[in-house]
Design a protein around this motif. Structure first.
Motif: not given
Length: 101
Positions: A29-43
């Motif tokens: 869950e934390i791994l997916f959260l980090l991936c989605f959050f980083i992708e969202w921030m980059v966009r």
């Protein structure tokens, strides 16, 4: 979510107040959260104001809501206590099914 449903079906004690999720599930869950959050921030950084005004603004807001809900869920799990009013956020868990879309 599918893995969590399978885990709950195989472990009915999951619904007891003393149950904690397996470490593997928490880590995923934390791994997916980090991936989605980083992708969202980059966009957000890449598009700037156009993130909310481009042709895909609806999807961008939807993504923002999903990421926000994921962050709030992890904050809830971090501070979950019977005495804290933050435990009222548990009712938001029903909205987790939106992530399947």
């Amino acid at each position: 979510i599918g893995f969590q449903v399978q885990e709950a079906a195989q472990a009915p004690e999951r619904f007891s107040p003393d149950y904690t999720d397996p470490p593997t599930l928490v880590g995923l869950e934390i791994l997916f959260l980090l991936c989605f959050f980083i992708e969202w921030m980059v966009r957000v950084i890449a598009y700037g104001r156009e993130f909310f005004t481009s042709a895909d603004w609806g999807w961008n807001i939807f993504d923002s809501i999903i990421v926000f809900m994921m962050v709030m869920e992890q904050i809830e799990k971090l501070f979950m206590d019977e005495d804290l009013p933050l435990s009222q956020i548990a009712s938001l868990r029903m909205l987790r099914a939106v992530r399947i879309m």
